[in-house]
Design an enzyme around this catalytic site. Structure first.
Site, PDB file in Angstrom:
ATOM      1  N   ARG A 199      38.412  65.005  55.470  1.00 32.52           N
ATOM      2  CA  ARG A 199      38.894  66.174  56.210  1.00 32.52           C
ATOM      3  C   ARG A 199      40.192  66.730  55.625  1.00 32.52           C
ATOM      4  O   ARG A 199      40.435  67.939  55.680  1.00 32.52           O
ATOM      5  CB  ARG A 199      39.074  65.811  57.685  1.00 32.52           C
ATOM      6  CG  ARG A 199      37.739  65.671  58.413  1.00 32.52           C
ATOM      7  CD  ARG A 199      37.919  65.183  59.824  1.00 32.52           C
ATOM      8  NE  ARG A 199      36.649  65.200  60.545  1.00 32.52           N
ATOM      9  CZ  ARG A 199      36.441  64.617  61.708  1.00 32.52           C
ATOM     10  NH1 ARG A 199      37.436  63.944  62.292  1.00 32.52           N
ATOM     11  NH2 ARG A 199      35.272  64.678  62.304  1.00 32.52           N
ATOM     12  N   GLY A 219      27.801  62.991  62.509  1.00 32.19           N
ATOM     13  CA  GLY A 219      28.373  61.855  61.789  1.00 32.19           C
ATOM     14  C   GLY A 219      27.360  60.961  61.109  1.00 32.19           C
ATOM     15  O   GLY A 219      27.513  60.604  59.927  1.00 32.19           O
TER      16      GLY A 219
END
Length: 402
Positions: free
Chosen positions: A41, A356
Protein backbone atom coordinates in the site's frame (compact mmCIF):
# COMPACT_ATOMS: atom_id res chain seq x y z
CA UNK A 1 -18.86 9.13 -14.05
CA UNK A 2 -17.73 12.74 -13.97
CA UNK A 3 -14.97 13.67 -11.50
CA UNK A 4 -11.87 15.85 -11.36
CA UNK A 5 -8.60 13.99 -11.83
CA UNK A 6 -5.55 15.14 -9.89
CA UNK A 7 -3.37 14.17 -12.85
CA UNK A 8 -5.26 16.67 -15.01
CA UNK A 9 -4.78 19.45 -12.46
CA UNK A 10 -1.06 18.72 -12.42
CA UNK A 11 -0.73 18.73 -16.20
CA UNK A 12 -2.68 22.00 -16.38
CA UNK A 13 -0.27 23.69 -13.96
CA UNK A 14 -2.97 24.24 -11.33
CA UNK A 15 -1.07 22.52 -8.52
CA UNK A 16 2.14 24.57 -8.36
CA UNK A 17 2.40 26.43 -5.07
CA UNK A 18 -0.80 24.88 -3.73
CA UNK A 19 -1.31 23.06 -0.45
CA UNK A 20 -2.32 19.51 -1.37
CA UNK A 21 -3.94 17.18 1.18
CA UNK A 22 -3.77 13.52 0.12
CA UNK A 23 -5.92 10.89 1.83
CA UNK A 24 -4.01 7.70 1.13
CA UNK A 25 -4.41 4.12 2.32
CA UNK A 26 -1.22 3.38 4.24
CA UNK A 27 -2.84 0.85 6.55
CA UNK A 28 -0.01 -1.68 6.40
CA UNK A 29 0.31 -4.77 8.61
CA UNK A 30 2.78 -4.48 11.50
CA UNK A 31 4.38 -7.21 13.60
CA UNK A 32 4.42 -7.22 17.40
CA UNK A 33 7.58 -5.10 17.39
CA UNK A 34 5.94 -2.44 15.21
CA UNK A 35 7.82 -3.34 12.03
CA UNK A 36 6.09 -3.25 8.66
CA UNK A 37 5.37 -6.77 7.41
CA UNK A 38 4.19 -5.92 3.89
CA UNK A 39 4.36 -2.49 2.21
CA UNK A 40 2.35 -2.81 -1.03
CA UNK A 41 0.00 0.00 0.00
CA UNK A 42 2.90 2.37 0.62
CA UNK A 43 4.30 1.65 -2.83
CA UNK A 44 0.83 2.22 -4.32
CA UNK A 45 0.67 5.69 -2.74
CA UNK A 46 3.98 6.84 -4.20
CA UNK A 47 2.58 7.70 -7.64
CA UNK A 48 0.27 10.35 -6.23
CA UNK A 49 2.85 11.78 -3.85
CA UNK A 50 5.53 12.05 -6.51
CA UNK A 51 3.00 13.58 -8.89
CA UNK A 52 2.18 16.28 -6.34
CA UNK A 53 5.82 17.00 -5.50
CA UNK A 54 6.84 17.13 -9.16
CA UNK A 55 4.00 19.59 -9.78
CA UNK A 56 5.42 21.94 -7.15
CA UNK A 57 2.90 21.41 -4.36
CA UNK A 58 3.26 21.56 -0.59
CA UNK A 59 2.11 18.06 0.27
CA UNK A 60 0.50 16.63 3.37
CA UNK A 61 -0.67 13.03 3.44
CA UNK A 62 -2.60 11.07 6.02
CA UNK A 63 -4.07 7.62 6.50
CA UNK A 64 -5.66 5.42 9.09
CA UNK A 65 -3.71 2.58 10.67
CA UNK A 66 -5.35 -0.26 12.56
CA UNK A 67 -8.40 0.37 14.70
CA UNK A 68 -7.48 3.09 17.22
CA UNK A 69 -9.86 4.61 19.72
CA UNK A 70 -10.60 8.21 18.82
CA UNK A 71 -8.84 10.64 21.12
CA UNK A 72 -6.65 7.97 22.73
CA UNK A 73 -3.10 7.73 21.39
CA UNK A 74 -1.10 4.54 21.81
CA UNK A 75 2.32 3.97 20.19
CA UNK A 76 0.94 0.97 18.27
CA UNK A 77 -1.43 3.34 16.43
CA UNK A 78 1.32 5.67 15.20
CA UNK A 79 2.22 6.10 11.55
CA UNK A 80 5.89 6.45 12.56
CA UNK A 81 6.94 3.19 10.80
CA UNK A 82 5.12 4.40 7.68
CA UNK A 83 6.92 7.76 7.79
CA UNK A 84 10.26 5.96 7.98
CA UNK A 85 9.41 3.67 5.06
CA UNK A 86 8.08 6.55 2.95
CA UNK A 87 11.33 8.39 3.60
CA UNK A 88 13.36 5.40 2.40
CA UNK A 89 11.32 5.01 -0.78
CA UNK A 90 11.25 8.72 -1.60
CA UNK A 91 14.85 9.34 -0.62
CA UNK A 92 13.97 12.18 1.70
CA UNK A 93 12.98 12.83 5.28
CA UNK A 94 9.23 12.59 5.88
CA UNK A 95 8.33 14.39 9.13
CA UNK A 96 5.43 12.93 11.11
CA UNK A 97 3.11 15.62 12.44
CA UNK A 98 0.86 14.97 15.44
CA UNK A 99 -2.04 17.16 16.63
CA UNK A 100 -2.36 18.53 13.13
CA UNK A 101 -6.07 19.23 12.86
CA UNK A 102 -5.88 22.78 14.25
CA UNK A 103 -3.03 23.70 11.94
CA UNK A 104 0.67 23.01 12.25
CA UNK A 105 4.06 24.61 11.73
CA UNK A 106 7.11 22.86 10.38
CA UNK A 107 10.41 24.14 11.82
CA UNK A 108 8.73 27.45 12.55
CA UNK A 109 7.55 27.88 8.94
CA UNK A 110 4.35 27.07 7.10
CA UNK A 111 4.55 24.05 4.81
CA UNK A 112 6.33 25.15 1.65
CA UNK A 113 6.14 23.91 -1.96
CA UNK A 114 8.33 20.86 -2.41
CA UNK A 115 7.89 19.75 1.19
CA UNK A 116 6.07 16.57 2.23
CA UNK A 117 4.78 15.69 5.69
CA UNK A 118 2.84 12.75 7.03
CA UNK A 119 -0.07 13.63 9.32
CA UNK A 120 -0.57 11.23 12.21
CA UNK A 121 -3.26 8.50 12.11
CA UNK A 122 -6.45 10.31 11.08
CA UNK A 123 -8.68 7.94 13.02
CA UNK A 124 -7.25 9.26 16.27
CA UNK A 125 -9.18 12.48 15.69
CA UNK A 126 -12.48 12.65 17.62
CA UNK A 127 -15.33 12.82 15.11
CA UNK A 128 -13.47 11.10 12.26
CA UNK A 129 -15.77 8.11 11.85
CA UNK A 130 -18.96 10.11 12.27
CA UNK A 131 -17.78 12.66 9.69
CA UNK A 132 -18.10 15.52 12.17
CA UNK A 133 -18.68 18.79 10.34
CA UNK A 134 -16.38 20.88 12.53
CA UNK A 135 -13.54 18.38 12.12
CA UNK A 136 -14.17 18.17 8.38
CA UNK A 137 -14.04 21.95 7.98
CA UNK A 138 -10.80 22.17 9.96
CA UNK A 139 -9.20 19.56 7.69
CA UNK A 140 -10.43 21.38 4.59
CA UNK A 141 -8.95 24.64 5.87
CA UNK A 142 -5.48 23.08 5.74
CA UNK A 143 -5.47 22.73 1.97
CA UNK A 144 -6.20 24.23 -1.41
CA UNK A 145 -6.71 20.84 -3.08
CA UNK A 146 -8.01 17.63 -1.50
CA UNK A 147 -6.97 14.41 -3.22
CA UNK A 148 -8.80 11.19 -2.41
CA UNK A 149 -6.47 8.34 -3.34
CA UNK A 150 -7.61 5.59 -0.95
CA UNK A 151 -10.05 3.24 -2.66
CA UNK A 152 -9.94 0.94 0.37
CA UNK A 153 -11.83 3.63 2.31
CA UNK A 154 -14.09 4.76 -0.55
CA UNK A 155 -17.09 3.01 1.01
CA UNK A 156 -16.78 5.00 4.25
CA UNK A 157 -18.17 8.51 4.71
CA UNK A 158 -15.65 9.76 7.27
CA UNK A 159 -14.18 13.20 7.92
CA UNK A 160 -10.90 12.50 6.09
CA UNK A 161 -12.61 10.84 3.11
CA UNK A 162 -15.97 12.55 2.67
CA UNK A 163 -16.27 15.56 4.99
CA UNK A 164 -13.07 17.24 3.82
CA UNK A 165 -14.15 16.72 0.21
CA UNK A 166 -17.32 18.72 0.92
CA UNK A 167 -15.49 21.81 2.12
CA UNK A 168 -12.06 21.86 0.43
CA UNK A 169 -11.73 24.46 -2.38
CA UNK A 170 -11.09 21.62 -4.86
CA UNK A 171 -11.76 17.90 -4.36
CA UNK A 172 -10.43 15.38 -6.84
CA UNK A 173 -9.47 11.74 -7.36
CA UNK A 174 -5.84 10.70 -7.13
CA UNK A 175 -4.33 8.37 -9.75
CA UNK A 176 -5.00 5.22 -7.71
CA UNK A 177 -8.65 6.03 -7.04
CA UNK A 178 -9.17 7.23 -10.62
CA UNK A 179 -7.82 3.96 -12.00
CA UNK A 180 -10.19 2.03 -9.70
CA UNK A 181 -13.15 4.04 -10.96
CA UNK A 182 -12.12 3.48 -14.58
CA UNK A 183 -11.62 -0.26 -14.10
CA UNK A 184 -14.91 -0.74 -12.28
CA UNK A 185 -16.79 1.27 -14.91
CA UNK A 186 -15.24 -0.84 -17.65
CA UNK A 187 -16.08 -4.12 -15.89
CA UNK A 188 -19.58 -3.39 -14.59
CA UNK A 189 -21.12 -0.57 -16.60
CA UNK A 190 -20.16 -1.32 -20.19
CA UNK A 191 -18.52 -4.77 -20.17
CA UNK A 192 -17.43 -6.90 -23.06
CA UNK A 193 -19.59 -10.03 -23.08
CA UNK A 194 -19.80 -12.70 -21.87
CA UNK A 195 -19.46 -11.17 -18.40
CA UNK A 196 -18.40 -13.80 -15.87
CA UNK A 197 -18.31 -13.20 -12.13
CA UNK A 198 -16.56 -15.47 -9.64
CA UNK A 199 -17.82 -15.04 -6.09
CA UNK A 200 -16.42 -17.31 -3.42
CA UNK A 201 -16.20 -17.33 0.32
CA UNK A 202 -17.27 -19.21 3.40
CA UNK A 203 -20.84 -17.95 3.70
CA UNK A 204 -23.71 -17.08 1.38
CA UNK A 205 -25.10 -14.74 4.03
CA UNK A 206 -22.14 -12.35 3.78
CA UNK A 207 -22.42 -12.11 0.00
CA UNK A 208 -26.12 -12.72 -0.64
CA UNK A 209 -26.79 -9.14 -1.76
CA UNK A 210 -23.78 -9.32 -4.10
CA UNK A 211 -25.01 -12.59 -5.61
CA UNK A 212 -28.50 -11.18 -6.17
CA UNK A 213 -27.13 -7.99 -7.72
CA UNK A 214 -24.78 -9.87 -10.05
CA UNK A 215 -27.48 -12.36 -11.04
CA UNK A 216 -29.22 -9.53 -12.86
CA UNK A 217 -26.10 -8.48 -14.78
CA UNK A 218 -23.72 -11.34 -15.53
CA UNK A 219 -23.83 -14.15 -18.07
CA UNK A 220 -22.23 -16.69 -15.73
CA UNK A 221 -22.00 -16.61 -11.96
CA UNK A 222 -19.36 -18.98 -10.66
CA UNK A 223 -19.60 -19.69 -6.92
CA UNK A 224 -16.91 -21.30 -4.81
CA UNK A 225 -15.96 -22.28 -1.28
CA UNK A 226 -18.70 -22.57 1.32
CA UNK A 227 -20.99 -20.60 -1.01
CA UNK A 228 -20.70 -23.36 -3.62
CA UNK A 229 -21.56 -25.96 -0.97
CA UNK A 230 -24.79 -24.14 -0.20
CA UNK A 231 -25.65 -23.99 -3.90
CA UNK A 232 -24.86 -27.70 -4.28
CA UNK A 233 -27.18 -28.48 -1.39
CA UNK A 234 -29.86 -26.27 -2.96
CA UNK A 235 -29.47 -28.33 -6.15
CA UNK A 236 -30.11 -31.59 -4.29
CA UNK A 237 -26.49 -32.75 -4.06
CA UNK A 238 -24.95 -34.27 -0.92
CA UNK A 239 -22.24 -32.20 0.81
CA UNK A 240 -21.44 -34.38 3.84
CA UNK A 241 -20.24 -32.30 6.78
CA UNK A 242 -19.03 -29.45 4.58
CA UNK A 243 -19.45 -25.82 5.54
CA UNK A 244 -22.82 -24.57 4.28
CA UNK A 245 -25.89 -22.56 5.28
CA UNK A 246 -29.00 -24.77 5.04
CA UNK A 247 -31.16 -21.85 6.12
CA UNK A 248 -30.37 -20.01 2.89
CA UNK A 249 -31.30 -22.69 0.37
CA UNK A 250 -34.37 -20.74 -0.75
CA UNK A 251 -32.22 -17.69 -1.49
CA UNK A 252 -29.66 -19.81 -3.35
CA UNK A 253 -32.41 -21.34 -5.49
CA UNK A 254 -33.77 -17.85 -6.19
CA UNK A 255 -30.38 -16.78 -7.56
CA UNK A 256 -30.23 -19.90 -9.75
CA UNK A 257 -33.74 -19.25 -11.09
CA UNK A 258 -33.00 -15.58 -11.72
CA UNK A 259 -30.01 -16.57 -13.80
CA UNK A 260 -32.02 -19.20 -15.69
CA UNK A 261 -34.72 -16.66 -16.51
CA UNK A 262 -32.06 -14.57 -18.25
CA UNK A 263 -30.62 -17.53 -20.14
CA UNK A 264 -27.58 -17.46 -17.86
CA UNK A 265 -26.30 -20.01 -15.38
CA UNK A 266 -24.72 -20.79 -12.04
CA UNK A 267 -22.40 -23.72 -12.88
CA UNK A 268 -22.75 -26.34 -10.14
CA UNK A 269 -19.67 -28.53 -9.49
CA UNK A 270 -19.83 -32.01 -10.99
CA UNK A 271 -16.80 -33.26 -9.08
CA UNK A 272 -15.10 -32.15 -5.87
CA UNK A 273 -12.03 -32.78 -3.74
CA UNK A 274 -12.84 -34.04 -0.26
CA UNK A 275 -11.12 -34.90 3.01
CA UNK A 276 -12.21 -36.37 6.30
CA UNK A 277 -10.54 -33.61 8.34
CA UNK A 278 -9.71 -29.95 7.82
CA UNK A 279 -5.93 -30.24 7.88
CA UNK A 280 -3.14 -29.32 5.50
CA UNK A 281 -1.90 -32.91 5.54
CA UNK A 282 -5.35 -34.49 5.17
CA UNK A 283 -5.71 -37.05 2.41
CA UNK A 284 -7.39 -35.51 -0.66
CA UNK A 285 -9.91 -37.62 -2.55
CA UNK A 286 -11.56 -36.69 -5.86
CA UNK A 287 -15.23 -37.67 -6.02
CA UNK A 288 -18.22 -37.12 -8.25
CA UNK A 289 -20.48 -34.48 -6.71
CA UNK A 290 -23.19 -37.14 -6.36
CA UNK A 291 -20.97 -39.41 -4.27
CA UNK A 292 -19.95 -37.20 -1.34
CA UNK A 293 -20.14 -39.24 1.88
CA UNK A 294 -21.75 -38.12 5.12
CA UNK A 295 -18.36 -37.67 6.81
CA UNK A 296 -16.71 -35.85 3.88
CA UNK A 297 -15.55 -32.23 3.83
CA UNK A 298 -15.58 -30.57 0.40
CA UNK A 299 -12.42 -28.46 0.26
CA UNK A 300 -12.02 -27.79 -3.47
CA UNK A 301 -13.64 -28.25 -6.85
CA UNK A 302 -12.53 -31.29 -8.83
CA UNK A 303 -10.46 -31.42 -12.06
CA UNK A 304 -13.51 -31.91 -14.29
CA UNK A 305 -15.25 -28.88 -12.85
CA UNK A 306 -12.03 -26.87 -12.96
CA UNK A 307 -11.53 -27.68 -16.65
CA UNK A 308 -15.15 -26.76 -17.47
CA UNK A 309 -14.95 -23.42 -15.66
CA UNK A 310 -11.53 -22.67 -17.14
CA UNK A 311 -12.94 -23.22 -20.63
CA UNK A 312 -15.74 -20.75 -19.89
CA UNK A 313 -13.27 -18.17 -18.62
CA UNK A 314 -11.11 -18.55 -21.72
CA UNK A 315 -13.97 -17.30 -23.94
CA UNK A 316 -15.19 -14.58 -21.56
CA UNK A 317 -15.15 -10.91 -22.49
CA UNK A 318 -14.97 -9.61 -18.92
CA UNK A 319 -14.15 -11.40 -15.67
CA UNK A 320 -14.80 -10.14 -12.14
CA UNK A 321 -13.07 -12.27 -9.48
CA UNK A 322 -13.65 -12.20 -5.74
CA UNK A 323 -12.54 -15.20 -3.73
CA UNK A 324 -10.68 -18.52 -4.18
CA UNK A 325 -12.82 -21.55 -5.02
CA UNK A 326 -11.15 -23.89 -2.51
CA UNK A 327 -8.86 -24.00 0.51
CA UNK A 328 -5.92 -22.86 -1.59
CA UNK A 329 -3.72 -22.37 1.49
CA UNK A 330 -3.46 -26.20 1.59
CA UNK A 331 -1.62 -27.44 -1.51
CA UNK A 332 -3.72 -30.58 -1.77
CA UNK A 333 -6.84 -28.42 -2.14
CA UNK A 334 -5.42 -25.59 -4.23
CA UNK A 335 -5.70 -27.02 -7.76
CA UNK A 336 -9.15 -25.57 -8.38
CA UNK A 337 -8.11 -22.04 -7.46
CA UNK A 338 -4.89 -22.42 -9.42
CA UNK A 339 -6.81 -23.63 -12.47
CA UNK A 340 -9.16 -20.64 -12.26
CA UNK A 341 -6.21 -18.27 -11.78
CA UNK A 342 -4.29 -19.70 -14.76
CA UNK A 343 -7.37 -19.48 -16.97
CA UNK A 344 -7.90 -15.84 -16.05
CA UNK A 345 -4.24 -15.14 -16.74
CA UNK A 346 -4.44 -16.70 -20.21
CA UNK A 347 -7.86 -15.35 -21.15
CA UNK A 348 -8.18 -12.39 -23.51
CA UNK A 349 -10.91 -11.02 -21.24
CA UNK A 350 -10.57 -7.81 -19.27
CA UNK A 351 -10.24 -9.06 -15.69
CA UNK A 352 -10.65 -7.22 -12.42
CA UNK A 353 -9.91 -8.91 -9.10
CA UNK A 354 -10.34 -7.78 -5.52
CA UNK A 355 -10.45 -9.02 -1.93
CA UNK A 356 -7.66 -10.08 0.39
CA UNK A 357 -7.81 -13.83 -0.30
CA UNK A 358 -8.03 -13.20 -4.04
CA UNK A 359 -4.93 -11.04 -3.96
CA UNK A 360 -3.14 -13.72 -1.93
CA UNK A 361 -4.02 -16.30 -4.60
CA UNK A 362 -2.83 -13.98 -7.37
CA UNK A 363 0.47 -13.55 -5.54
CA UNK A 364 0.82 -17.29 -4.89
CA UNK A 365 0.51 -18.13 -8.57
CA UNK A 366 2.49 -15.11 -9.79
CA UNK A 367 -0.12 -13.82 -12.22
CA UNK A 368 -0.13 -10.16 -11.13
CA UNK A 369 0.89 -8.95 -14.59
CA UNK A 370 -1.77 -11.07 -16.28
CA UNK A 371 -4.78 -9.67 -14.43
CA UNK A 372 -6.27 -6.61 -16.10
CA UNK A 373 -6.77 -4.73 -12.85
CA UNK A 374 -6.12 -5.67 -9.23
CA UNK A 375 -8.31 -3.66 -6.88
CA UNK A 376 -6.76 -2.38 -3.66
CA UNK A 377 -10.08 -2.31 -1.83
CA UNK A 378 -11.72 -5.10 0.14
CA UNK A 379 -15.02 -3.85 1.50
CA UNK A 380 -15.19 -1.10 -1.12
CA UNK A 381 -14.77 -3.63 -3.94
CA UNK A 382 -17.58 -5.79 -2.56
CA UNK A 383 -19.93 -2.83 -2.22
CA UNK A 384 -19.30 -1.88 -5.82
CA UNK A 385 -20.23 -5.43 -6.84
CA UNK A 386 -23.47 -4.97 -4.92
CA UNK A 387 -24.21 -2.00 -7.14
CA UNK A 388 -23.85 0.58 -4.39
CA UNK A 389 -22.71 4.14 -5.10
CA UNK A 390 -19.71 4.57 -2.84
CA UNK A 391 -19.57 7.78 -0.76
CA UNK A 392 -16.20 8.74 -2.30
CA UNK A 393 -17.59 8.44 -5.80
CA UNK A 394 -20.72 10.36 -4.83
CA UNK A 395 -18.95 13.34 -3.26
CA UNK A 396 -16.31 13.63 -5.99
CA UNK A 397 -18.98 13.56 -8.68
CA UNK A 398 -20.96 16.22 -6.83
CA UNK A 399 -17.90 18.45 -6.38
CA UNK A 400 -17.03 18.12 -10.07
CA UNK A 401 -20.42 19.58 -10.96
CA UNK A 402 -20.73 22.31 -8.33
Amino acid sequence: MNFIRFADLCSQGKVRGQRVFVRADLNVPLDDAGHIVEDTRIHAALTCLRMALDAGAAVMVTSHLGRPTEGEFHPRDSLAPVAARLGELLGREVPLISRWVDGFLLAGQALAPGQLVLLENCRLNPGEKKCDETLSRKMAALCDIFVHDAFGTAHRAEASTYGIAQYAPIACAGPLLASEIDAIHSAMTDPRRPLVAIVAGSKVSTKLTILKALAGKVDQLIVGGGIANTFMLASGLPIGKSLAEPGLLTQARAVIELMKARGAEVPIPTDVVTAKEFRSDARATIKAATEVADDDLILDIGPQTTARLAAQLMVAGTIVWNGPVGVFEFDAFAKGTEGIARAIAHSDAFSIAGGGDTLAAIAKYGIQKDVGYISTGGGAFLEVLEGKLLPAFEILEWRASD
